[in-house]
Design a protein around this motif. Structure first.
Motif, PDB file in Angstrom:
ATOM      1  N   LYS A 222      33.848  42.640  43.669  1.00 13.86           N
ATOM      2  CA  LYS A 222      33.234  41.324  43.452  1.00 13.86           C
ATOM      3  C   LYS A 222      33.812  40.677  42.200  1.00 13.86           C
ATOM      4  N   ASN A 223      33.633  39.353  42.106  1.00 12.21           N
ATOM      5  CA  ASN A 223      34.047  38.632  40.906  1.00 12.21           C
ATOM      6  C   ASN A 223      32.970  37.637  40.499  1.00 12.21           C
ATOM      7  N   GLU A 224      33.183  36.973  39.389  1.00 12.65           N
ATOM      8  CA  GLU A 224      32.166  36.091  38.799  1.00 12.65           C
ATOM      9  C   GLU A 224      31.683  35.021  39.774  1.00 12.65           C
ATOM     10  N   ALA A 225      32.580  34.499  40.593  1.00 11.78           N
ATOM     11  CA  ALA A 225      32.239  33.412  41.518  1.00 11.78           C
ATOM     12  C   ALA A 225      31.269  33.848  42.616  1.00 11.78           C
ATOM     13  N   ASP A 226      31.092  35.158  42.789  1.00 10.54           N
ATOM     14  CA  ASP A 226      30.185  35.661  43.825  1.00 10.54           C
ATOM     15  C   ASP A 226      28.721  35.600  43.402  1.00 10.54           C
ATOM     16  N   PHE A 227      28.460  35.216  42.143  1.00 17.15           N
ATOM     17  CA  PHE A 227      27.090  35.253  41.629  1.00 17.15           C
ATOM     18  C   PHE A 227      26.710  33.934  40.968  1.00 17.15           C
ATOM     19  N   SER A 228      25.438  33.805  40.678  1.00 20.50           N
ATOM     20  CA  SER A 228      24.945  32.623  39.984  1.00 20.50           C
ATOM     21  C   SER A 228      23.830  33.038  39.035  1.00 20.50           C
ATOM     22  N   GLY A 229      23.427  32.125  38.156  1.00 17.88           N
ATOM     23  CA  GLY A 229      22.312  32.384  37.258  1.00 17.88           C
ATOM     24  C   GLY A 229      22.556  33.568  36.337  1.00 17.88           C
ATOM     25  N   ARG A 230      21.510  34.360  36.111  1.00 18.52           N
ATOM     26  CA  ARG A 230      21.599  35.502  35.207  1.00 18.52           C
ATOM     27  C   ARG A 230      22.609  36.537  35.698  1.00 18.52           C
ATOM     28  N   ASN A 231      22.684  36.739  36.989  1.00 16.12           N
ATOM     29  CA  ASN A 231      23.647  37.707  37.519  1.00 16.12           C
ATOM     30  C   ASN A 231      25.077  37.315  37.163  1.00 16.12           C
ATOM     31  N   GLN A 232      25.378  36.034  37.260  1.00 16.36           N
ATOM     32  CA  GLN A 232      26.717  35.572  36.904  1.00 16.36           C
ATOM     33  C   GLN A 232      26.977  35.754  35.410  1.00 16.36           C
ATOM     34  N   GLU A 233      25.952  35.486  34.601  1.00 12.42           N
ATOM     35  CA  GLU A 233      26.079  35.642  33.152  1.00 12.42           C
ATOM     36  C   GLU A 233      26.353  37.102  32.788  1.00 12.42           C
ATOM     37  N   VAL A 234      25.594  38.007  33.389  1.00  9.81           N
ATOM     38  CA  VAL A 234      25.766  39.434  33.112  1.00  9.81           C
ATOM     39  C   VAL A 234      27.128  39.918  33.581  1.00  9.81           C
ATOM     40  N   PHE A 235      27.528  39.476  34.769  1.00  7.09           N
ATOM     41  CA  PHE A 235      28.825  39.902  35.293  1.00  7.09           C
ATOM     42  C   PHE A 235      29.948  39.438  34.374  1.00  7.09           C
ATOM     43  N   LYS A 236      29.816  38.230  33.837  1.00  2.00           N
ATOM     44  CA  LYS A 236      30.827  37.709  32.926  1.00  2.00           C
ATOM     45  C   LYS A 236      30.865  38.506  31.636  1.00  2.00           C
ATOM     46  N   ILE A 237      29.702  38.882  31.100  1.00  6.84           N
ATOM     47  CA  ILE A 237      29.636  39.711  29.896  1.00  6.84           C
ATOM     48  C   ILE A 237      30.345  41.037  30.144  1.00  6.84           C
ATOM     49  N   TYR A 238      30.010  41.656  31.269  1.00  8.62           N
ATOM     50  CA  TYR A 238      30.619  42.954  31.599  1.00  8.62           C
ATOM     51  C   TYR A 238      32.132  42.823  31.744  1.00  8.62           C
ATOM     52  N   GLU A 239      32.554  41.825  32.517  1.00  6.85           N
ATOM     53  CA  GLU A 239      33.980  41.664  32.791  1.00  6.85           C
ATOM     54  C   GLU A 239      34.774  41.380  31.516  1.00  6.85           C
TER      55      GLU A 239
END
Length: 262
Positions: A222-239
């Motif tokens: 998965k990548n950042e574009a697959d999520f929104s809201g808090r999930n997208q924020e967390v995924f971006k932090i992790y990545e």
């Protein structure tokens, strides 16, 4: 997770390593946190000598108390456990007094925090050398291979890593099974390197449960574009942290000289 089988596997792995490597025991830095508590318990259960080292540097009393309570409990349960306390505050302050500084800047703050971890690593290897022990690492999978949340050549400077294939949630599960003191199980994770009350979540911007989720999602492609809201924020932090800290996770780059010019 099959908790009992995982515990048995790690303990057997530690014993097998010790026997094949002809080492006499393990040394672990005990901080009062869940990872070092679990690691020291697993090492103790091997039956090999296990030295728990406390290394306070302006440490919060709550951290000191938890570490002391854990070591006391281990010594009651296992007669192969010993302890030593080395207060590194003076050494830390001595180093600060002779190096150039940029007072009250983020870079100075981070450099000094990492210095604490590296002083502790040096101390652990001192005792390892004295006793022919190996230094057991306390990093878990999210820290070591996900976000790289450790100090290079500090708490990342170890001989072997017993719990580095365990997610943080699995660390808690195994710690509960092995009866790590409840005060440690419920404490908020912190590296204790800044001399204040900031937690790991304060520094990272996400909880370990969130980071575990992101790690699994990235592994699934998965990548950042697959999520929104808090999930997208967390995924971006992790990545972002995963990319930024690759220098900790990969072998040191070596300049290879072409045979034609050697």
């Amino acid at each position: 997770m099959k908790t009992e089988k995982v515990a048995t596997h790690i303990i057997s792995w530690l014993k097998d390593y010790a026997e094949k490597s002809n080492i006499k025991g393990f040394v672990i830095g005990v901080s009062g946190g869940i990872d070092s508590a679990l690691t020291s318990t697993l090492c103790a259960k091997t039956g090999f000598p296990t030295l728990c080292v406390e290394m306070p540097i302006h440490q919060a009393q709550s951290h000191v108390t938890r570490a002391e309570d854990h070591i006391k409990q281990l010594k009651v349960r296992y007669n192969n456990v010993s302890e030593v306390r080395v207060d590194l505050t003076g050494m830390y302050e001595g180093l600060k007094s002779v190096v150039p500084q940029l007072p009250n800047t983020p870079k100075e703050e981070l450099s000094l925090a990492n210095t604490r971890a590296r002083l502790r690593m040096t101390t652990l290897y001192y005792f390892a050398g004295l006793h022919s022990y190996v230094v057991a690492g306390t990093g878990n999978k999210v820290e070591d291979f996900g976000v790289g949340f450790y100090t290079k050549y500090g708490d990342g400077g170890v001989d072997l890593s017993p719990i580095a294939d365990l997610m943080k949630s699995e660390v808690y599960e195994l710690a509960a099974y092995l009866k790590v003191p409840n005060s440690i199980q419920i404490a908020k994770p912190t590296d204790g390197l800044f001399g204040d009350n900031r937690t790991d979540e304060d520094q990272i911007g996400a909880s370990y449960d969130e980071l575990e989720w992101a790690m699994k999602e990235q592994d699934a492609g998965k990548n950042e574009a697959d999520f929104s809201g808090r999930n997208q924020e967390v995924f971006k932090i992790y990545e972002n942290m995963h990319k930024l800290n690759q220098h900790k996770m990969l072998p040191i780059p070596v300049c290879e000289i072409p045979a034609a010019i050697k």
